[in-house]
Design an enzyme around this catalytic site. Structure first.
Site, PDB file in Angstrom:
ATOM      1  N   SER A 146       0.861  -1.195   0.000  1.00  0.00           N
ATOM      2  CA  SER A 146       0.000   0.000   0.000  1.00  0.00           C
ATOM      3  C   SER A 146       0.890   1.236   0.000  1.00  0.00           C
ATOM      4  CB  SER A 146      -0.861  -0.001   1.262  1.00  0.00           C
ATOM      5  OG  SER A 146      -1.311   1.307   1.556  1.00  0.00           O
ATOM      6  N   TYR A 187      -1.575  -0.430   9.965  1.00  0.00           N
ATOM      7  CA  TYR A 187      -1.749  -0.765   8.545  1.00  0.00           C
ATOM      8  C   TYR A 187      -0.442  -0.513   7.780  1.00  0.00           C
ATOM      9  CZ  TYR A 187      -3.859  -0.804   3.860  1.00  0.00           C
ATOM     10  OH  TYR A 187      -4.169  -1.086   2.555  1.00  0.00           O
TER      11      TYR A 187
END
Ligand SMILES: NC(=O)c1ccc[n+]([C@@H]2O[C@H](COP(=O)([O-])OP(=O)(O)OC[C@H]3O[C@@H](n4cnc5c(N)ncnc54)[C@H](O)[C@@H]3O)[C@@H](O)[C@H]2O)c1
Length: 250
Positions: A142, A155
């Protein structure tokens, strides 16, 4: 293009979003697909979409945090397909928190799905991938891993770990014909992205650097990068990352 003719591809996170779009793209290009996800209903939908392209498709309900179950379904997929040479690992979640307020449980849940899940899936797939002279795996990182995204400490850490792990796999198995790369998406309009909510009281200005100047993209725009990395077109691409973020981090 028919880059996946004669190829068997295992895809996780295949019930929705980028994983589902990847399954469609690979099926469209002649590949057979083993579809893994926690969401049985979504898997059935993706199976239909893949079969509409003439692909053979198998589905396996599985939570990627359960290492034993992951091994069981990936071994089963290999048996059902007669082996496989490509893995696209897309399963993942995004949650946001003010870091000083998040519980240990919330931290562990994200790390467990995104990072430990990547390890379990890669670990189970590697023995099958390495049976081939050439094989490929694509993991989903990501932009949060390499940009600066607020409220995403867990995350970002999980997705940074995915990049580091994938590079380690490249180095370890390159002589056995494995290519190991990451796609680094950002701003892809999926459920994960649509559900994004800043934590209460968040200063939205902090998120500015994470946004693309262009609009958000469709799952197919990340799937096309995954399909490239998984295909022989990326024969000389190994141990690296390709961003699909509309230039957000440029
Ligand atoms: N959408 C974006 O902008 C974006 C940006 C960066 C990274 N990513 C990454 O791309 C990947 C795909 O995300 P998406 O946007 O398509 O999200 P999505 O929510 O549309 O799809 C994720 C899929 O993973 C599955 N999944 C979640 N937890 C699971 C578990 N424990 N076991 C098995 N399956 C599980 C879900 O059921 C779902 O089908 C994720 O790894 C995500 O972190 C997406």
């Amino acid at each position: 293009m028919k880059r996946f003719e004669g190829k068997n591809v295992v895809i996780t996170g295949a019930a929705a979003g980028i994983g589902q779009a990847t399954a469609q793209r690979i099926a469209e290009e002649g590949g057979n697909v083993a579809l893994i996800d926690i969401n049985a209903e979504g898997l059935a939908g993706t199976k239909k979409l893949a079969e509409a392209h003439g692909a053979k498709a198998w589905v396996y309900e599985c939570n990627v945090t359960d290492g034993a179950r992951v091994k069981e379904v990936i071994d089963q997929a290999a048996e059902d397909m007669g082996g496989f040479d490509t893995l696209c690992h897309c399963a993942g979640i995004l949650r946001t928190y003010h870091t000083h307020e998040m519980s240990f449980e919330q931290w562990h849940n994200i790390i467990d799905i995104n990072l430990n899940g990547t390890f379990y899936v890669n670990h189970a797939a590697l023995p099958h991938l390495l049976k081939n002279r050439f094989s490929a795996l694509v993991n989903c990182s990501s932009t949060s891993a390499i940009g600066s995204h607020p409220w995403m400490a867990a995350y970002a850490a999980s997705k940074g770990g995915v990049i580091s792990m994938t590079r380690a796999l490249y180095q370890e198995y390159v002589k056995q014909g494995l290519r190991a790369n990451c796609v680094v998406p950002g701003g892809i309009a999926t459920a994960l992205h649509g559900d994004f909510k800043a934590p209460a009281g968040a200063d939205m200005e902090l998120l500015k650097g994470a946004m693309p100047f262009v609009g958000f993209a469709k799952p197919a725009h990340a799937a096309s990068v995954i399909a490239f990395l998984a295909s022989d077109d990326a024969r000389y691409v190994n141990g690296t990352e390709v961003r699909a973020d509309g230039g957000a981090l440029s």
